[in-house]
Design an enzyme around this catalytic site. Structure first.
Site, PDB file in Angstrom:
ATOM      1  N   THR A 178       0.932  -1.218  -0.010  1.00 18.80           N
ATOM      2  CA  THR A 178      -0.091  -0.063  -0.136  1.00 18.80           C
ATOM      3  C   THR A 178       1.035   1.279  -0.040  1.00 18.80           C
ATOM      4  O   THR A 178       1.893   1.239   0.477  1.00 18.80           O
ATOM      5  CB  THR A 178      -0.941  -0.104   1.340  1.00 18.80           C
ATOM      6  OG1 THR A 178      -1.751  -1.167   1.277  1.00 18.80           O
ATOM      7  CG2 THR A 178      -1.782   1.143   1.534  1.00 18.80           C
ATOM      8  N   ARG A 206     -13.734  -8.495   0.150  1.00 17.78           N
ATOM      9  CA  ARG A 206     -12.992  -7.897   1.183  1.00 17.78           C
ATOM     10  C   ARG A 206     -12.621  -6.325   0.990  1.00 17.78           C
ATOM     11  O   ARG A 206     -11.875  -6.034   0.028  1.00 17.78           O
ATOM     12  CB  ARG A 206     -11.812  -8.729   1.260  1.00 17.78           C
ATOM     13  CG  ARG A 206     -11.035  -8.392   2.820  1.00 17.78           C
ATOM     14  CD  ARG A 206      -9.841  -7.871   2.370  1.00 17.78           C
ATOM     15  NE  ARG A 206      -8.931  -7.570   3.347  1.00 17.78           N
ATOM     16  CZ  ARG A 206      -7.864  -6.787   3.387  1.00 17.78           C
ATOM     17  NH1 ARG A 206      -7.800  -6.095   2.352  1.00 17.78           N
ATOM     18  NH2 ARG A 206      -7.089  -6.600   4.485  1.00 17.78           N
ATOM     19  N   ASP A 209      -8.426  -1.480   5.523  1.00 16.60           N
ATOM     20  CA  ASP A 209      -8.463  -0.239   6.249  1.00 16.60           C
ATOM     21  C   ASP A 209      -8.367   0.739   5.518  1.00 16.60           C
ATOM     22  O   ASP A 209      -8.590   2.037   5.706  1.00 16.60           O
ATOM     23  CB  ASP A 209      -7.350  -0.270   7.365  1.00 16.60           C
ATOM     24  CG  ASP A 209      -6.144  -0.623   6.664  1.00 16.60           C
ATOM     25  OD1 ASP A 209      -5.824  -1.134   6.094  1.00 16.60           O
ATOM     26  OD2 ASP A 209      -5.201   0.428   7.281  1.00 16.60           O
ATOM     27  N   THR A 229      -0.450   1.367   6.841  1.00 16.43           N
ATOM     28  CA  THR A 229      -0.289   0.226   6.149  1.00 16.43           C
ATOM     29  C   THR A 229       0.009  -1.184   6.882  1.00 16.43           C
ATOM     30  O   THR A 229       0.732  -0.753   7.936  1.00 16.43           O
ATOM     31  CB  THR A 229       0.861   0.196   5.060  1.00 16.43           C
ATOM     32  OG1 THR A 229       1.143  -1.027   4.161  1.00 16.43           O
ATOM     33  CG2 THR A 229       2.357   0.690   5.620  1.00 16.43           C
ATOM     34  N   GLY A 230      -0.573  -2.112   6.725  1.00 16.47           N
ATOM     35  CA  GLY A 230      -0.580  -3.447   7.153  1.00 16.47           C
ATOM     36  C   GLY A 230      -1.727  -4.280   7.317  1.00 16.47           C
ATOM     37  O   GLY A 230      -2.435  -4.079   6.300  1.00 16.47           O
ATOM     38  N   GLY A 232      -4.877  -5.177   7.334  1.00 14.38           N
ATOM     39  CA  GLY A 232      -6.056  -4.093   7.475  1.00 14.38           C
ATOM     40  C   GLY A 232      -7.005  -4.350   8.439  1.00 14.38           C
ATOM     41  O   GLY A 232      -7.684  -3.415   9.103  1.00 14.38           O
TER      42      GLY A 232
HETATM   43  N1  ASP Z   1      -4.003  -2.268   4.728  1.00  7.67           N
HETATM   44  C1  ASP Z   1      -4.119  -2.868   3.393  1.00  7.67           C
HETATM   45  C2  ASP Z   1      -4.918  -3.703   3.434  1.00  7.67           C
HETATM   46  O1  ASP Z   1      -5.547  -4.290   4.118  1.00  7.67           O
HETATM   47  C3  ASP Z   1      -2.979  -3.561   2.882  1.00  7.67           C
HETATM   48  C4  ASP Z   1      -1.806  -2.854   3.000  1.00  7.67           C
HETATM   49  O2  ASP Z   1      -1.194  -2.156   3.793  1.00  7.67           O
HETATM   50  O3  ASP Z   1      -0.806  -3.624   1.855  1.00  7.67           O
HETATM   51  O4  ASP Z   1      -5.860  -3.750   2.396  1.00  7.67           O
END
Ligand code: ASP
Length: 312
Positions: A178, A206, A209, A229-230, A232
């Site tokens: 992200t 789906r 966040d 980022t992480g 979600g």
């Molecule tokens: N936070 C993003 C999600 O859950 C994924 C990401 O941060 O790469 O869609």
């Protein structure tokens, strides 16, 4: 002239020196530098923080290295489903889009939504119709295709599991691709934006966040601007971006203390991996993560762009 600053991320996760070639590392650093510079130039010439984060995230969406816009991963149906959001700390106006396909720059669509007093969050086919009405650029499947992402998708199909960007079978490697930006402009206004291609092999519509105001993105001139980022689902449950702001507003924590509380205590305790970037009204910048690495960079005022990937 007031202080100004911008920070960007290109995703967090298991980003290890040992898995990186010098060429690959350099291309990430170049991409991050271009992104920070594009936002910083806007701020330097007196542009707003909203303009800066919009431009910066657009630059990252156009780069296939990151899981957003052009570089978005494949869903279970072999399509691309993108989410983005943007928020202004000046008036708390916000715009988000979820599960859009074919839109070249989802963050530009989110910005259109932000400027529409009747909307905050739109999704799917309806959002695509809205984008067409606003005259936004669309691209066909070829534009979003990359061999690397396709191979990721085929691997994920074999296992039947949804995967966060660069997760690798048989290893614990996880990388969240992200992208996001946070900025403070010379007028003291804060803004944040986030954009993602979500997870490889994702099903059931789906949504993570990133397009959820308060979870993946938040900005408030009273406190700070945040882009996450992480994993979600954990950022959604902990309302992570808003929590940083709330800890500053209601418990008078500093930006650093608030970010540490959310990323290294609350998210970690819940089992959520990832990180965030944040900037406050005094131009303090935090780029914090509980994973091995996070693609990140920032610049303040006329100072050089600082770039980092790993923990050290
Ligand atoms: N936070 C993003 C999600 O859950 C994924 C990401 O941060 O790469 O869609």
């Amino acid at each position: 002239m007031g202080k100004f600053g911008i920070a960007v991320h290109g995703g967090a996760g298991t980003i290890l020196r040992s898995n990186m070639t010098p060429e690959k590392e350099q291309s990430y650093l170049n991409a991050l530098k271009d992104a920070v510079q594009s936002g910083s130039d806007i701020l330097k010439s007196g542009g707003t923080s909203v303009e800066a984060v919009l431009k910066t995230v657009t630059v990252l969406e156009d780069n296939p290295l990151f899981n957003a816009g052009k570089g978005s991963v494949f869903t279970n149906e072999g399509k691309h489903s993108m989410d983005a959001s943007i928020m202004s700390g000046k008036d708390l106006s916000a715009g988000s889009v979820a599960s859009v396909t074919g839109v070249r720059n989802p963050v530009i669509l989110a910005h259109e939504v932000m400027n529409d007093p009747e909307l905050v969050l739109i999704s799917g086919k309806g959002a695509e119709i809205y984008a067409k009405e606003k005259g936004l650029k669309f691209e066909d499947e070829n534009y979003f295709y990359s061999e690397f992402r396709y191979q990721q998708y085929l691997k994920a199909l074999e296992t039947g599991k949804a995967r966060l960007d660069h997760s690798v079978d048989g290893s614990t490697e996880k990388k969240f691709g992200t992208v996001g930006a946070v900025a403070l402009d010379v007028n003291g206004d804060l803004a944040a934006a986030t954009s993602t291609g979500g997870m490889t092999n994702v099903k059931f519509g789906r949504i993570g966040d990133s397009p959820v105001i308060g979870a993946g993105t938040y900005a408030n001139n009273k406190t700070c601007a945040v882009s996450c980022t992480g994993d979600g689902e954990y950022f959604l449950r902990t309302v992570a971006a808003y929590d940083v702001s709330a800890l500053m507003e209601y418990r008078s924590l500093t930006l650093k203390q608030a970010c540490d509380e959310v990323v290294n205590k609350k998210l970690l305790a819940a089992g959520g991996s990832g990180g965030l970037i944040a900037i406050d009204k005094d131009c303090n910048i935090e780029m914090i993560f509980n994973s091995e690495g996070m693609y990140r960079g920032y610049s303040e005022n006329d100072n050089d762009v600082i770039l980092r990937i790993y923990r050290d």
